[in-house]
Design an enzyme around this catalytic site. Structure first.
Site, PDB file in Angstrom:
ATOM      1  N   GLY A  85      12.957  10.795 -20.622  1.00  0.00           N
ATOM      2  CA  GLY A  85      14.776  10.982 -21.447  1.00  0.00           C
ATOM      3  C   GLY A  85      15.409  10.644 -20.672  1.00  0.00           C
ATOM      4  N   ASP A  86      15.523   9.024 -21.268  1.00  0.00           N
ATOM      5  CA  ASP A  86      16.160   8.419 -20.792  1.00  0.00           C
ATOM      6  C   ASP A  86      16.321   7.345 -22.400  1.00  0.00           C
ATOM      7  OD1 ASP A  86      18.153   7.287 -18.951  1.00  0.00           O
ATOM      8  OD2 ASP A  86      16.966   5.194 -18.346  1.00  0.00           O
ATOM      9  N   ALA A  87      15.822   8.062 -23.200  1.00  0.00           N
ATOM     10  CA  ALA A  87      15.864   7.242 -24.312  1.00  0.00           C
ATOM     11  C   ALA A  87      17.073   7.811 -25.293  1.00  0.00           C
ATOM     12  CB  ALA A  87      14.420   7.577 -25.481  1.00  0.00           C
ATOM     13  N   ASN A 130      19.680   2.201 -24.150  1.00  0.00           N
ATOM     14  CA  ASN A 130      18.487   2.234 -24.912  1.00  0.00           C
ATOM     15  C   ASN A 130      17.272   1.524 -26.064  1.00  0.00           C
ATOM     16  OD1 ASN A 130      18.219   1.786 -22.059  1.00  0.00           O
ATOM     17  ND2 ASN A 130      17.617   3.786 -21.079  1.00  0.00           N
TER      18      ASN A 130
END
Length: 422
Positions: free
Chosen positions: A296-298, A302
């Site tokens: 959930g941090d893509a 990133n």
């Protein structure tokens, strides 16, 4: 506001001048660079092609501001140096000696050659620095002159043989040390990131090398910088926000309306790749991996591109990849719209194929590529050891791969876990 100027170097060569005030920046390429590379060539950024004229649009601020940290880390550095938090050019004057990629931003007259300026550190000094993050407790001669984007607190160090070195102004940092965040709601984030990067590598995907280590009282992940060579040289790179001329605050795509951000990125980058379909497949592999692990941090900071001196663009290795959704249910934003959907809980293989088709990849090629990643990750996840606190990932990630291969959304928990399947 006082107008300032800074010299910009790439691979140690002067390429232009950054000037302006805290929120209004312009960049002028050197005439020699324009003559050598030609107008519209890609050198520094896809968003800042070589030009004769001075470039004064928002892409300049967004590119150079994107070299700086975000959030609490940035605020602390600004306060330490008597600067306003938004003052990108002021912060780069202090921190621009060693940035992401091969770019260095230095005060006029300062040499970019940092060799010989790395300061040896004792184990106790390293532990003290890591333990103090997100603030810094440094010896008098350890000035912070290196910068890396992102919101998570980290320290950049040079590894020489079996000892750590502090990168003095212009010296190359080779490793990133990130301790477990003090205020993150996501449990076991560091061992999960370390595990995920090892799974990616075992599945045949290019990923940053990492290991877990304890410094004093804090566990940290130590990441070998992929934008550095074994000999201590720099490789140039930029993240997707910089490549698209976006600000760091826009790192999460805010709409699912077409064309997607990834489609625009491919359209911008593919003409500068050696194999445009190969680039599309590499990006599809990375997107599929982040989906199956529940990252959930893509977001757009990133994912990055490597830019070779001749202007050739490649996808950078995976980094900052962790199964955040599987550790913390609210972490369900895929970061980008994929086939018109941005919720990790709602994405299927068909969304992925639709997205890749929008990039120009043949749908059958996309299906075969994504399926191969899912199968490889399932096997690697089963075989890659995980700490006890995250050992459920050895079963959950393969189960998610199976769900996706069978046309379903991917479960968020195993049947014997407390959370219900989504």
């Amino acid at each position: 506001m006082k107008r300032q100027s800074l010299d910009v170097f790439l691979h140690g060569r002067h390429i232009g001048v950054l000037s302006g005030t805290s929120l209004r920046l312009s960049f002028q390429y050197d005439a020699e660079i324009v003559a050598e590379y030609g107008v519209s060539s890609i050198l520094l950024s896809l968003a800042l092609p070589v030009a004769r004229r001075k470039i004064a649009d928002t892409a300049v601020l967004n590119y150079f501001d994107g070299l700086l940290p975000e959030g609490q880390v940035r605020s602390h550095l600004a306060s330490q140096n008597g600067l306003a938090t938004p003052d990108a050019i002021g912060l780069l004057r202090v921190l621009g000696g060693d940035c992401a990629g091969a770019v260095q931003v230095l005060p006029e007259g300062m040499s970019p050659d940092g060799r010989g300026k790395a300061i040896p550190m004792t184990d106790e000094e390293v532990a003290k620095v890591v333990e103090a993050l997100p603030t810094w407790d440094l010896p008098d001669d350890f000035a912070i002159t290196a910068s890396l984007g992102g919101i998570q607190s980290k320290v950049l160090l040079n590894r020489s043989g079996d000892r750590w070195m502090w990168p003095g102004r212009g010296a190359v940092s080779t490793h990133i040390i990130k301790p477990e965040p003090l205020d993150s709601p996501i449990p076991h984030l560091l061992p999960a990131e370390d595990w995920a990067l090892k799974v990616a590598a075992a599945a045949g995907l290019r990923a940053a090398e990492a290991r877990l280590e304890t410094f004093g009282a804090r566990q940290a992940i130590v990441v070998t910088r992929y934008d550095r060579t074994a000999e201590g040289g720099r490789l140039h790179q930029e993240d997707f926000t910089q490549a698209l001329g976006l600000g760091s605050e826009a790192k999460y795509e805010g709409t699912t309306a077409p064309p997607s951000r990834l489609t625009r990125l491919v359209s911008t980058a593919a003409p500068h790749t050696r194999d445009d379909d190969g680039f599309r497949r590499d990006l599809l592999r990375a997107v599929t991996f982040n989906l199956v692990i529940g990252n959930g941090d893509a977001h757009s900071k990133n994912y990055s591109l490597l830019i070779r001196d001749g202007g050739e663009v490649l996808l950078a290795p995976l980094y900052d990849a962790a199964p955040t959704l599987l550790l913390y249910a609210p972490s369900k934003n895929a970061g980008h719209a994929i086939g018109g959907q941005a919720g990790l809980n709602h994405l299927t293989l068909e969304h992925v194929i639709k997205e890749a088709a929008a990039w120009g990849l043949d749908p059958d090629d996309a299906r075969a590529t994504a399926a191969a990643v899912l199968e490889a990750v399932a096997g690697a996840a089963t075989a890659t050891p995980a700490q006890d606190v995250i050992s459920f990932l050895n079963q959950l990630v393969p189960a998610r791969a199976e769900d996706l291969l069978n046309g379903r959304t991917a479960r968020r928990a195993l049947d014997n876990q407390a959370s219900a399947r989504t």
